[in-house]
Scaffold this motif. Sequence first.
Motif, PDB file in Angstrom:
ATOM      1  N   TYR A 159      23.963 -15.226 -22.438  1.00 44.21           N
ATOM      2  CA  TYR A 159      24.811 -15.374 -21.253  1.00 44.21           C
ATOM      3  C   TYR A 159      25.780 -16.503 -21.569  1.00 44.21           C
ATOM      4  O   TYR A 159      25.372 -17.541 -22.114  1.00 44.21           O
ATOM      5  CB  TYR A 159      23.958 -15.705 -20.027  1.00 44.21           C
ATOM      6  CG  TYR A 159      24.718 -15.693 -18.719  1.00 44.21           C
ATOM      7  CD1 TYR A 159      25.056 -14.490 -18.100  1.00 44.21           C
ATOM      8  CD2 TYR A 159      25.107 -16.877 -18.107  1.00 44.21           C
ATOM      9  CE1 TYR A 159      25.757 -14.472 -16.901  1.00 44.21           C
ATOM     10  CE2 TYR A 159      25.806 -16.870 -16.903  1.00 44.21           C
ATOM     11  CZ  TYR A 159      26.131 -15.664 -16.308  1.00 44.21           C
ATOM     12  OH  TYR A 159      26.835 -15.646 -15.128  1.00 44.21           O
ATOM     13  N   SER A 212      16.572 -21.829 -22.778  1.00 44.64           N
ATOM     14  CA  SER A 212      16.758 -20.494 -22.217  1.00 44.64           C
ATOM     15  C   SER A 212      17.721 -19.716 -23.101  1.00 44.64           C
ATOM     16  O   SER A 212      18.935 -19.779 -22.920  1.00 44.64           O
ATOM     17  CB  SER A 212      17.305 -20.589 -20.789  1.00 44.64           C
ATOM     18  OG  SER A 212      17.561 -19.306 -20.267  1.00 44.64           O
ATOM     19  N   TYR A 238      18.866 -15.371 -20.430  1.00 43.64           N
ATOM     20  CA  TYR A 238      19.216 -15.977 -19.149  1.00 43.64           C
ATOM     21  C   TYR A 238      18.204 -15.721 -18.037  1.00 43.64           C
ATOM     22  O   TYR A 238      18.307 -16.295 -16.956  1.00 43.64           O
ATOM     23  CB  TYR A 238      20.601 -15.497 -18.701  1.00 43.64           C
ATOM     24  CG  TYR A 238      20.663 -14.052 -18.258  1.00 43.64           C
ATOM     25  CD1 TYR A 238      20.527 -13.704 -16.911  1.00 43.64           C
ATOM     26  CD2 TYR A 238      20.858 -13.028 -19.182  1.00 43.64           C
ATOM     27  CE1 TYR A 238      20.574 -12.380 -16.499  1.00 43.64           C
ATOM     28  CE2 TYR A 238      20.902 -11.710 -18.783  1.00 43.64           C
ATOM     29  CZ  TYR A 238      20.769 -11.386 -17.448  1.00 43.64           C
ATOM     30  OH  TYR A 238      20.816 -10.071 -17.047  1.00 43.64           O
ATOM     31  N   THR A 239      17.191 -14.878 -18.297  1.00 43.79           N
ATOM     32  CA  THR A 239      16.176 -14.605 -17.279  1.00 43.79           C
ATOM     33  C   THR A 239      14.836 -15.261 -17.600  1.00 43.79           C
ATOM     34  O   THR A 239      13.829 -14.954 -16.949  1.00 43.79           O
ATOM     35  CB  THR A 239      15.950 -13.097 -17.112  1.00 43.79           C
ATOM     36  OG1 THR A 239      15.375 -12.571 -18.322  1.00 43.79           O
ATOM     37  CG2 THR A 239      17.244 -12.375 -16.819  1.00 43.79           C
ATOM     38  N   TRP A 241      18.335 -13.155  -9.926  1.00 41.90           N
ATOM     39  CA  TRP A 241      19.602 -12.483 -10.205  1.00 41.90           C
ATOM     40  C   TRP A 241      20.190 -11.882  -8.924  1.00 41.90           C
ATOM     41  O   TRP A 241      19.510 -11.190  -8.178  1.00 41.90           O
ATOM     42  CB  TRP A 241      19.403 -11.400 -11.258  1.00 41.90           C
ATOM     43  CG  TRP A 241      20.684 -10.692 -11.590  1.00 41.90           C
ATOM     44  CD1 TRP A 241      21.036  -9.429 -11.242  1.00 41.90           C
ATOM     45  CD2 TRP A 241      21.785 -11.213 -12.319  1.00 41.90           C
ATOM     46  NE1 TRP A 241      22.290  -9.130 -11.706  1.00 41.90           N
ATOM     47  CE2 TRP A 241      22.767 -10.206 -12.370  1.00 41.90           C
ATOM     48  CE3 TRP A 241      22.041 -12.451 -12.940  1.00 41.90           C
ATOM     49  CZ2 TRP A 241      23.995 -10.388 -13.016  1.00 41.90           C
ATOM     50  CZ3 TRP A 241      23.249 -12.631 -13.583  1.00 41.90           C
ATOM     51  CH2 TRP A 241      24.209 -11.612 -13.623  1.00 41.90           C
ATOM     52  N   CYS A 243      16.441 -16.991 -12.998  1.00 40.27           N
ATOM     53  CA  CYS A 243      17.437 -17.269 -14.040  1.00 40.27           C
ATOM     54  C   CYS A 243      17.779 -18.755 -14.051  1.00 40.27           C
ATOM     55  O   CYS A 243      18.379 -19.256 -13.096  1.00 40.27           O
ATOM     56  CB  CYS A 243      18.705 -16.462 -13.784  1.00 40.27           C
ATOM     57  SG  CYS A 243      18.437 -14.697 -13.646  1.00 40.27           S
TER      58      CYS A 243
END
Length: 208
Positions: free
Chosen positions: A17, A39, A42-43, A132, A67
């Motif tokens: 991301y 990270s 991104y999740t 998200w 996230c």
Amino acid sequence: MKIFDGNVQVGEYERNYPSFGKTTFEPFPIGDSWYALYSQDYTATRIMSLPDCKDIGGEEPASHGFCPVELYVPIYKKVTWKIRETGEEKEDWRFEELLEKDGEPKDSDWHELISVSPWQSLSTGFVAGCVWGDDNTWKVQVFDLSSAAEGVLERSERFGHVELVKNMSLREALRFDRFMPHWELRATLIRRERRDVASGALIDPYDE
């Protein structure tokens, strides 16, 4: 994302991301060793050992996961003093932000500095982010880092549903204090709230 030990690059990874790369890498010590929350996906938040930059465990990517946009592990130095008048010894925890502002502690007229420990970290870390699609505000959740050296990372809403003030980092929003023997460790948290002016009632942002 490039990882440096001083001026020497020791590793790198590509985050999937484009934003929040620098704020989602957070080094911290456990004993004589260093680790980092990071990270890459991104999740998910995971743990790497340093300086070998080896992934040792953590969360798995999840399309509906939390996230992260910022990771924070408070670090401090344990300071031991002797009160000159009474000879009584006291212990204080000086967190990184205070040491950056005031510098290393020194002797004074009323106390004598005995020792300053190496950097230590809390066994609690913090993550700001959102599920998200719920990115109107950043929420704060908590990591249990007590088994981080074994690659175990547990996240919870220990403080409840907390929204951060817009454009305020976790380091700005959280302040820690310890006042033994009265309390071990407490946090002052600056949070965002929306209320009805007439009644004072707290407004649920999901009801508007």
